[in-house]
Motif scaffolding. Structure first.
Motif: not given
Ligand code: PLP
Length: 370
Positions: A59-61, A64-66, A88-91, A158-160, A185-187, A193-195
């Protein structure tokens, strides 16, 4: 003149709206709102684009990391190495699984400095999490060599960077497991939301599918307590349609970047442009420059109707949220310096050539005056 930084509703996307709505209708009529064939098809297509065997929609990026870290068994007592210069989300993901975030400084390409990683490895280190910031692949060959030597997992944020490559291999396929975001906002994005998580490991895939769905292996039996972190079925429809545009929009972004570079390269020493390593496909999620007199340039462009952004004005270790990590301003000299120099120009796929040329002229005018 007004040139906004973000403008999501491109002609190409508008042309797909009717098809998307008609596919929504089919889902509404079937009432298959949770997972199902549409999510499975999108996962297959996403796996193919990222050169991986498996993809799991979430459901989100951030999730996806967690979920990636949990699938690897990373938790309290473990350390994960990443860069302080990221979203922020990475940390946050590392902290939220109960592990410890260990930062390593970046290089001028905004990505983690491989040559500084080994000094940060301890007995507790379990993984390295490079971020392909701005759409530019981190130096994965070197990072993977270090990880192999120390028997660490590599989790790509690889979110970006969907579509980016190092030596012909797509990001997502370069690490053990990789996380993507489908945020607007991603490409590649959906309408909310989604991941997505990709990997070649069947074992991790089985675990990830349980994790995103209450730990359920079938309707009634759960292997462990877990989250509801499923990719929404309606969003998978949007993702599938927009995936058809990915190559075209990526090429447009690269074209835009090349146009900026050809018109601004003479400003070297005042304005440093993103450099692309040989063998790398940079997908320009962001066109981030390093500018002398950055704040004045930002103001000048704004006064003339051009929106710019800073990615990111506050590195993660400066945030109040990061107080508990024990870092302070100055601990990562390159990241700390870059925070005062970086400036991102509009790069979106629907930017017109004359708009880019106007921006370049303004930048040129600014540097003639200062
Ligand atoms: C956007 C982004 C995320 C988080 O993605 P969400 O879908 O907003 O939770 C994580 N890491 C990086 C580098 C991002 O740009």
């Amino acid at each position: 003149m007004h040139i906004p930084f973000v403008s999501l509703y491109s002609q190409e996307k508008a042309a797909l709206v009717d098809e998307i709505l008609s596919d929504f209708r089919k889902i509404i009529e079937s009432s298959q709102f949770i997972l199902g064939p549409s999510v499975e098809e999108f996962e297959k297509e996403f796996a193919k684009v990222t050169g991986c065997r498996f993809a799991v929609g979430v459901n989100s990026g951030l999730d996806a990391i967690i979920l990636s870290m949990r699938a690897l068994g990373i938790g309290p007592g473990d350390e994960v190495i990443t860069a302080p210069n990221s979203f922020l989300a990475t940390a946050a993901a590392i902290q939220l699984v109960g592990a410890k975030t260990v930062f390593v400084d970046v290089n001028e390409d905004f990505n983690i400095a491989p040559e500084k990683i080994e000094a940060a490895i301890t007995k507790k280190t379990r993984a390295i999490m490079p971020v392909h910031l701005t759409g530019n692949p981190a130096r994965m060959a070197e990072i993977n060599a270090i990880a192999a030597k120390h028997k660490l997992a590599v989790i790509e944020d690889a979110a970006q960077a969907i579509g980016a490559m190092e030596n012909g291999k797509p990001v997502g396929s370069l690490g053990t497991v990789s996380a993507f975001s489908l945020h607007p906002l991603k490409n590649l994005h959906v309408w909310g939301d989604g991941g997505m998580i990709v990997t070649d490991s069947e074992e991790l895939t089985v675990n990830l599918k349980l994790q995103r769905n209450h730990g359920l292996k079938n309707r009634d039996e759960a292997e462990f307590f877990s989250y509801n972190s499923r990719l929404d079925t309606l969003q998978s429809v949007v993702g599938r349609h927009f995936l058809k545009l990915l190559e075209q929009t990526t090429e447009k972004r690269i074209h835009n970047a090349n146009l900026y570079s050809s018109r601004l390269s003479h400003l070297k020493g005042k304005l440093e442009l993103p450099s692309v390593r040989p063998g790398v496909r940079h997908v320009f999620h962001v066109f981030q420059t390093r500018a002398t007199h950055r704040d004045a340039l930002k103001q000048f462009l704004s006064d003339h109707g051009v929106d710019t952004k800073i990615h990111y004005p506050l590195p993660i270790h400066w945030q109040k949220a990061a107080e508990g990590l024990g870092y302070k301003k100055g601990d990562f000299p390159v990241t700390d310096r870059l925070a005062g120099e970086i400036l991102s120009f509009p790069i979106r796929e629907n930017l017109r050539e004359d708009e880019i040329l106007s921006i370049c002229e303004l930048v040129d005018t600014f540097y003639k005056k200062v």
